[in-house]
Design a protein around this motif. Structure first.
Motif, PDB file in Angstrom:
ATOM      1  N   ASP A 180      -5.864  -6.602   4.644  1.00 10.95           N
ATOM      2  CA  ASP A 180      -4.614  -6.135   5.236  1.00 10.95           C
ATOM      3  C   ASP A 180      -4.324  -6.947   6.494  1.00 10.95           C
ATOM      4  O   ASP A 180      -5.200  -7.661   6.980  1.00 10.95           O
ATOM      5  CB  ASP A 180      -4.680  -4.625   5.517  1.00 10.95           C
ATOM      6  CG  ASP A 180      -5.648  -4.262   6.623  1.00 10.95           C
ATOM      7  OD1 ASP A 180      -5.467  -4.717   7.775  1.00 10.95           O
ATOM      8  OD2 ASP A 180      -6.597  -3.508   6.352  1.00 10.95           O
ATOM      9  N   VAL A 223      -5.813  -7.257  -2.999  1.00 11.04           N
ATOM     10  CA  VAL A 223      -7.020  -6.653  -3.562  1.00 11.04           C
ATOM     11  C   VAL A 223      -7.644  -7.701  -4.474  1.00 11.04           C
ATOM     12  O   VAL A 223      -6.961  -8.277  -5.327  1.00 11.04           O
ATOM     13  CB  VAL A 223      -6.711  -5.373  -4.355  1.00 11.04           C
ATOM     14  CG1 VAL A 223      -7.982  -4.792  -4.952  1.00 11.04           C
ATOM     15  CG2 VAL A 223      -6.008  -4.350  -3.463  1.00 11.04           C
ATOM     16  N   VAL A 267     -10.412  -5.596  -0.014  1.00  2.77           N
ATOM     17  CA  VAL A 267      -9.038  -5.205   0.305  1.00  2.77           C
ATOM     18  C   VAL A 267      -8.704  -5.821   1.660  1.00  2.77           C
ATOM     19  O   VAL A 267      -9.351  -5.524   2.662  1.00  2.77           O
ATOM     20  CB  VAL A 267      -8.865  -3.672   0.322  1.00  2.77           C
ATOM     21  CG1 VAL A 267      -7.447  -3.299   0.754  1.00  2.77           C
ATOM     22  CG2 VAL A 267      -9.165  -3.084  -1.055  1.00  2.77           C
ATOM     23  N   ALA A 289       0.846  -1.191   0.000  1.00  5.97           N
ATOM     24  CA  ALA A 289       0.000   0.000   0.000  1.00  5.97           C
ATOM     25  C   ALA A 289       0.881   1.240   0.000  1.00  5.97           C
ATOM     26  O   ALA A 289       1.452   1.602   1.022  1.00  5.97           O
ATOM     27  CB  ALA A 289      -0.933  -0.015   1.205  1.00  5.97           C
ATOM     28  N   LEU A 343      -7.976   1.112  -0.667  1.00  6.23           N
ATOM     29  CA  LEU A 343      -6.516   1.033  -0.620  1.00  6.23           C
ATOM     30  C   LEU A 343      -5.931   2.265   0.069  1.00  6.23           C
ATOM     31  O   LEU A 343      -5.020   2.152   0.901  1.00  6.23           O
ATOM     32  CB  LEU A 343      -5.949   0.888  -2.034  1.00  6.23           C
ATOM     33  CG  LEU A 343      -4.419   0.811  -2.142  1.00  6.23           C
ATOM     34  CD1 LEU A 343      -3.852  -0.324  -1.290  1.00  6.23           C
ATOM     35  CD2 LEU A 343      -4.013   0.663  -3.600  1.00  6.23           C
TER      36      LEU A 343
END
Length: 130
Positions: free
Chosen positions: A67, A51, A65, A9, A36
């Motif tokens: 993380d 993604v 998305v 990112a 994002l």
């Protein structure tokens, strides 16, 4: 068409992601960009993310998305007129049919679903001060 990409990112990754998704509707590009950007803003540059964009089979496209921080949950709030940021999730909320968060033990996925057809242009009214 399914797009699955793993990236870091960073600010330069946002236009690269939009370019990768250029065949999708504008709402998909907007949502992917904003989700994002939220990772960059709230977890920091260089955070590894995944993604995924895919057709749900119900006339919608799902943007996900993922993380590595299951604790930093997105919050929908209203930014004041003087704020320079803070509208990303509000944009997602406005264009998506629905959105949410799925938490895992070592990750979270913020997702949204938008209609598969490009949205029709909306009329815009401008008020100018003289």
């Amino acid at each position: 068409m399914t797009v699955d990409v793993h990236l870091l990112a960073t600010p330069k990754a946002v236009p690269e992601l939009r370019r990768l998704l250029r065949h999708h509707a504008y709402d998909v590009l907007l949502c992917a960009s904003e989700l994002l950007t939220n990772v960059i803003d709230h977890l920091g540059e260089g955070t590894p993310v995944s993604v995924r964009v895919h057709d749900t089979g119900t006339g919608r496209v799902r943007v996900e998305v993922t993380d590595p921080d299951p604790r930093a949950l997105p919050v929908l709030w209203s930014a004041s007129d003087s704020c320079e940021s803070g509208r990303g999730l509000a944009l997602v909320d406005a264009v998506a049919a629905r959105w949410g968060v799925e938490q895992g033990a070592d990750h979270k996925t913020v997702w949204c679903e938008v209609t598969a057809e490009p949205s029709a242009p909306q009329p815009v009214t401008l008020f100018l001060r003289c």
